[in-house]
Scaffold this active site. Structure first.
Site, PDB file in Angstrom:
ATOM      1  N   CYS A  48      31.801  18.133 -13.911  1.00  0.00           N
ATOM      2  CA  CYS A  48      30.438  18.543 -13.551  1.00  0.00           C
ATOM      3  C   CYS A  48      30.218  19.914 -14.184  1.00  0.00           C
ATOM      4  O   CYS A  48      31.070  20.425 -14.916  1.00  0.00           O
ATOM      5  CB  CYS A  48      30.269  18.586 -12.039  1.00  0.00           C
ATOM      6  SG  CYS A  48      31.198  19.918 -11.287  1.00  0.00           S
ATOM      7  N   ARG A  94      21.184  18.946  -2.574  1.00  0.00           N
ATOM      8  CA  ARG A  94      22.470  18.307  -2.281  1.00  0.00           C
ATOM      9  C   ARG A  94      23.210  19.049  -1.172  1.00  0.00           C
ATOM     10  O   ARG A  94      24.057  18.482  -0.502  1.00  0.00           O
ATOM     11  CB  ARG A  94      23.362  18.312  -3.537  1.00  0.00           C
ATOM     12  CG  ARG A  94      22.790  17.538  -4.692  1.00  0.00           C
ATOM     13  CD  ARG A  94      23.771  17.461  -5.822  1.00  0.00           C
ATOM     14  NE  ARG A  94      25.068  16.981  -5.353  1.00  0.00           N
ATOM     15  CZ  ARG A  94      26.137  16.847  -6.138  1.00  0.00           C
ATOM     16  NH1 ARG A  94      26.054  17.173  -7.409  1.00  0.00           N
ATOM     17  NH2 ARG A  94      27.268  16.405  -5.674  1.00  0.00           N
ATOM     18  N   LYS A 120      28.379  20.267   5.080  1.00  0.00           N
ATOM     19  CA  LYS A 120      28.409  19.164   4.107  1.00  0.00           C
ATOM     20  C   LYS A 120      29.853  18.824   3.755  1.00  0.00           C
ATOM     21  O   LYS A 120      30.257  17.664   3.765  1.00  0.00           O
ATOM     22  CB  LYS A 120      27.661  19.581   2.841  1.00  0.00           C
ATOM     23  CG  LYS A 120      27.931  18.710   1.629  1.00  0.00           C
ATOM     24  CD  LYS A 120      27.157  19.137   0.406  1.00  0.00           C
ATOM     25  CE  LYS A 120      27.810  20.189  -0.416  1.00  0.00           C
ATOM     26  NZ  LYS A 120      28.867  19.770  -1.334  1.00  0.00           N
TER      27      LYS A 120
HETATM   28  C1  EPZ Z   1      35.874  21.126  -2.699  1.00  0.00           C
HETATM   29  O1  EPZ Z   1      35.846  20.531  -3.992  1.00  0.00           O
HETATM   30  C2  EPZ Z   1      34.424  21.404  -2.343  1.00  0.00           C
HETATM   31  N1  EPZ Z   1      33.676  20.154  -2.308  1.00  0.00           N
HETATM   32  C3  EPZ Z   1      33.815  22.347  -3.382  1.00  0.00           C
HETATM   33  O2  EPZ Z   1      32.489  22.641  -2.958  1.00  0.00           O
HETATM   34  C4  EPZ Z   1      34.628  23.637  -3.401  1.00  0.00           C
HETATM   35  O3  EPZ Z   1      34.112  24.488  -4.413  1.00  0.00           O
HETATM   36  C5  EPZ Z   1      36.101  23.318  -3.702  1.00  0.00           C
HETATM   37  O4  EPZ Z   1      36.597  22.364  -2.724  1.00  0.00           O
HETATM   38  C6  EPZ Z   1      36.991  24.561  -3.654  1.00  0.00           C
HETATM   39  O5  EPZ Z   1      36.881  25.168  -2.401  1.00  0.00           O
HETATM   40  C7  EPZ Z   1      33.794  19.353  -1.214  1.00  0.00           C
HETATM   41  O6  EPZ Z   1      34.511  19.661  -0.271  1.00  0.00           O
HETATM   42  C8  EPZ Z   1      32.989  18.090  -1.213  1.00  0.00           C
HETATM   43  P1  EPZ Z   1      39.507  21.394  -5.289  1.00  0.00           P
HETATM   44  P2  EPZ Z   1      37.204  19.874  -4.599  1.00  0.00           P
HETATM   45  O7  EPZ Z   1      40.177  20.094  -5.423  1.00  0.00           O
HETATM   46  O8  EPZ Z   1      37.996  19.300  -3.504  1.00  0.00           O
HETATM   47  C9  EPZ Z   1      41.665  21.623  -9.465  1.00  0.00           C
HETATM   48  C10 EPZ Z   1      30.190  22.880  -3.181  1.00  0.00           C
HETATM   49  O9  EPZ Z   1      29.529  23.693  -3.839  1.00  0.00           O
HETATM   50  N2  EPZ Z   1      42.128  20.243  -9.219  1.00  0.00           N
HETATM   51  O10 EPZ Z   1      39.913  22.311  -4.167  1.00  0.00           O
HETATM   52  O11 EPZ Z   1      36.798  19.007  -5.727  1.00  0.00           O
HETATM   53  C11 EPZ Z   1      40.159  21.709  -9.678  1.00  0.00           C
HETATM   54  O12 EPZ Z   1      39.816  21.430 -11.016  1.00  0.00           O
HETATM   55  C12 EPZ Z   1      31.397  22.231  -3.794  1.00  0.00           C
HETATM   56  O13 EPZ Z   1      29.944  22.551  -1.989  1.00  0.00           O
HETATM   57  C13 EPZ Z   1      43.033  19.657 -10.099  1.00  0.00           C
HETATM   58  O14 EPZ Z   1      43.432  20.265 -11.095  1.00  0.00           O
HETATM   59  O15 EPZ Z   1      37.929  21.171  -5.173  1.00  0.00           O
HETATM   60  C14 EPZ Z   1      39.876  23.141  -9.316  1.00  0.00           C
HETATM   61  O16 EPZ Z   1      40.147  23.969 -10.429  1.00  0.00           O
HETATM   62  C15 EPZ Z   1      31.571  22.621  -5.252  1.00  0.00           C
HETATM   63  N3  EPZ Z   1      43.463  18.396  -9.855  1.00  0.00           N
HETATM   64  C16 EPZ Z   1      40.890  23.437  -8.196  1.00  0.00           C
HETATM   65  O17 EPZ Z   1      41.891  22.402  -8.295  1.00  0.00           O
HETATM   66  C17 EPZ Z   1      43.054  17.681  -8.759  1.00  0.00           C
HETATM   67  O18 EPZ Z   1      43.495  16.529  -8.580  1.00  0.00           O
HETATM   68  C18 EPZ Z   1      40.297  23.386  -6.799  1.00  0.00           C
HETATM   69  O19 EPZ Z   1      39.589  22.174  -6.680  1.00  0.00           O
HETATM   70  C19 EPZ Z   1      42.136  18.293  -7.865  1.00  0.00           C
HETATM   71  C20 EPZ Z   1      41.703  19.572  -8.116  1.00  0.00           C
END
Ligand code: EPZ
Length: 420
Positions: free
Chosen positions: A117, A399, A22
């Site tokens: 979320c 999902r 996904k």
């Molecule tokens: C991706 O989400 C995945 N989703 C998530 O999977 C996964 O948990 C996550 O990466 C971490 O591996 C998809 O790929 C669609 P991040 P993403 O940006 O990209 C902070 C699942 O269950 N952050 O790596 O949204 C954020 O708050 C889902 O399949 C900022 O602060 O995650 C978090 O604490 C859930 N500012 C950390 O970085 C930003 O602009 C990592 O988030 C972006 C992120």
């Protein structure tokens, strides 16, 4: 709302096929916006989030056609709208991934500001700061991100303050058509980032270093048509492996890629699993032994994935001994523990740390899913609980897990969907 009814039973056994990832299919579908012709994407999982992405692409005027083999032809040359609407973005945060490609290809994009979320506030500041460094003007107005650039985006040297999968992907896609070279430091190293880079390069892009902390993208004038097969879903794979560990079973997973699961396989071996692997399969055998509790902390790849934290917590709930779990990526991703404790688990939580003392068996109870991976942990808990567990709000599960009850039934689980 549909529910899942799970009757606690014995060890899982048998073999199933792993679906496409996904979290790779979503950015790859967004990347098709960059191409000057149709892109055929295969091994796409049949999931609600994927359907939402198809709806979003359709909403932009992109032509999406699917053949009988679940191969999807995406032709962005028919795009006639640059607005990703609130009602779609609010159901799937990953919609933000169309921002970078739309801006790079068309010079304008309007994307509803994704909300938080259950697992955290999920800001997108890193996405927006990076695009600004590439010359975009970005304003937030009326709950929308309004981004535009005169002419082409310009390559930039971007150092990410936090390792972010989505921001790395968005900026890599934007840089693919930017003028000049972009360097992304402290980039996410997840396999899904590598899969996206390989897809962009298949379409004529010039991305190097994906999978390391420094990704270099040399912008090109255009990307051409092509086809790409999405990698196997490593989190789906790990979820079924964790279920086999918890139930002391023996399973084989086909169309899986063991190379993307180093940290997880190591932890499951520590829990007592015997794991054998091939190029595209993984076999796990607990030899009917109770798992040993294993401590771990989540971390960006190649560390232990946050998307497997809830599932391994469920294994620890019925393991021998005690363990400490630290969730370092998201601020609110231990919520499923309340539900596990309602099933007789012995887990205490202090901020982002959980301490678990394993019990022999859990007790069935009506429980409620709060997010995708928490739902999976409740299914695992139901498999090792005495009695019938009902998991409510399983739209979260739909999902991210293709045919979850059919796959678990194939492994011998007593699980069925109750229409809500
Ligand atoms: C991706 O989400 C995945 N989703 C998530 O999977 C996964 O948990 C996550 O990466 C971490 O591996 C998809 O790929 C669609 P991040 P993403 O940006 O990209 C902070 C699942 O269950 N952050 O790596 O949204 C954020 O708050 C889902 O399949 C900022 O602060 O995650 C978090 O604490 C859930 N500012 C950390 O970085 C930003 O602009 C990592 O988030 C972006 C992120």
């Amino acid at each position: 709302m549909d529910k899942l009814l799970i009757s606690g039973g014995g060890p899982l056994s048998g073999e199933i096929r792993i679906s496409g990832a996904k979290n790779s299919a979503l950015p790859i579908l967004a990347a098709t916006l960059l191409a000057d012709g149709p892109v055929m994407v295969s091994n796409i999982p049949h999931l609600h989030d994927i359907t939402t992405m198809f709806e979003l692409l359709g909403c932009l005027g992109v032509t999406v056609t699917m053949n009988e083999k679940m191969q999807v032809d995406v032709d962005a040359t028919t795009l006639n709208n640059h607005i990703a609407p609130y009602d779609l973005v609010k159901t799937m945060r990953a919609s933000i991934l169309v921002l970078g490609p739309m801006l790079a290809k068309y010079g304008v994009a309007k994307v509803s500001f994704p909300g938080g979320c259950a697992i955290g506030s999920r800001p997108v500041d890193l996405h927006l700061e990076g695009l600004k460094l590439m010359g975009a003007s970005v304003e937030i107005d009326g709950g929308y991100i309004n981004a535009s650039v005169d002419g082409r985006l310009r390559g930039a040297h971007i150092t990410m303050g936090i390792v972010s999968v989505g921001a790395t992907e968005n900026l890599m896609m934007a840089a693919a058509l930017a003028e000049g070279q972009t360097i992304i430091e402290n980039a996410a190293r997840e396999p899904e980032v590598v899969d996206l880079a390989q897809c962009i390069n298949t379409l004529g892009g010039r991305v190097s270093g994906a999978g390391t902390s420094t990704i270099v993208i040399d912008g090109v004038l255009s990307l051409h048509r092509g086809s790409y097969r999405v990698m196997p879903d490593r989190i789906e794979t790990a979820t079924y492996l964790a279920a086999a560990v918890a139930t002391r079973g023996k399973i084989k997973l086909k169309d899986a890629n063991p190379k993307t699961l180093g940290a997880v396989l190591k932890k499951l071996q520590e829990a007592g699993a015997t794991i054998t692997t091939g190029i595209d399969w993984i076999q796990l055998d607990m030899e009917k032994k109770r798992p040993k509790a294993v401590s771990f902390a989540t971390a960006p790849y190649p560390g232990f994935p946050t998307d497997m934290q809830a599932q391994l917590t469920a294994v620890n709930a019925v393991a021998e001994g005690s363990a400490v779990i630290v969730e370092t990526v998201f601020e609110n991703r231990l919520v499923q523990i309340n539900e596990l404790n309602r099933m007789g688990a012995v887990i205490s939580v202090d901020k982002n740390t959980a301490s678990v003392t394993g019990v022999e068996r859990l007790k069935a109870a009506p429980v409620m899913a709060s997010d995708l991976r928490a739902s999976a942990s409740l299914v695992i808990a139901g498999l090792v609980a005495d009695g019938d567990t009902v998991v409510d709000r399983i739209y979260h599960i739909d999902r991210g897990y293709e045919c979850i009850e059919e796959k678990f039934q194939q492994l011998g689980a007593k699980i069925r969907r109750i229409p809500g």
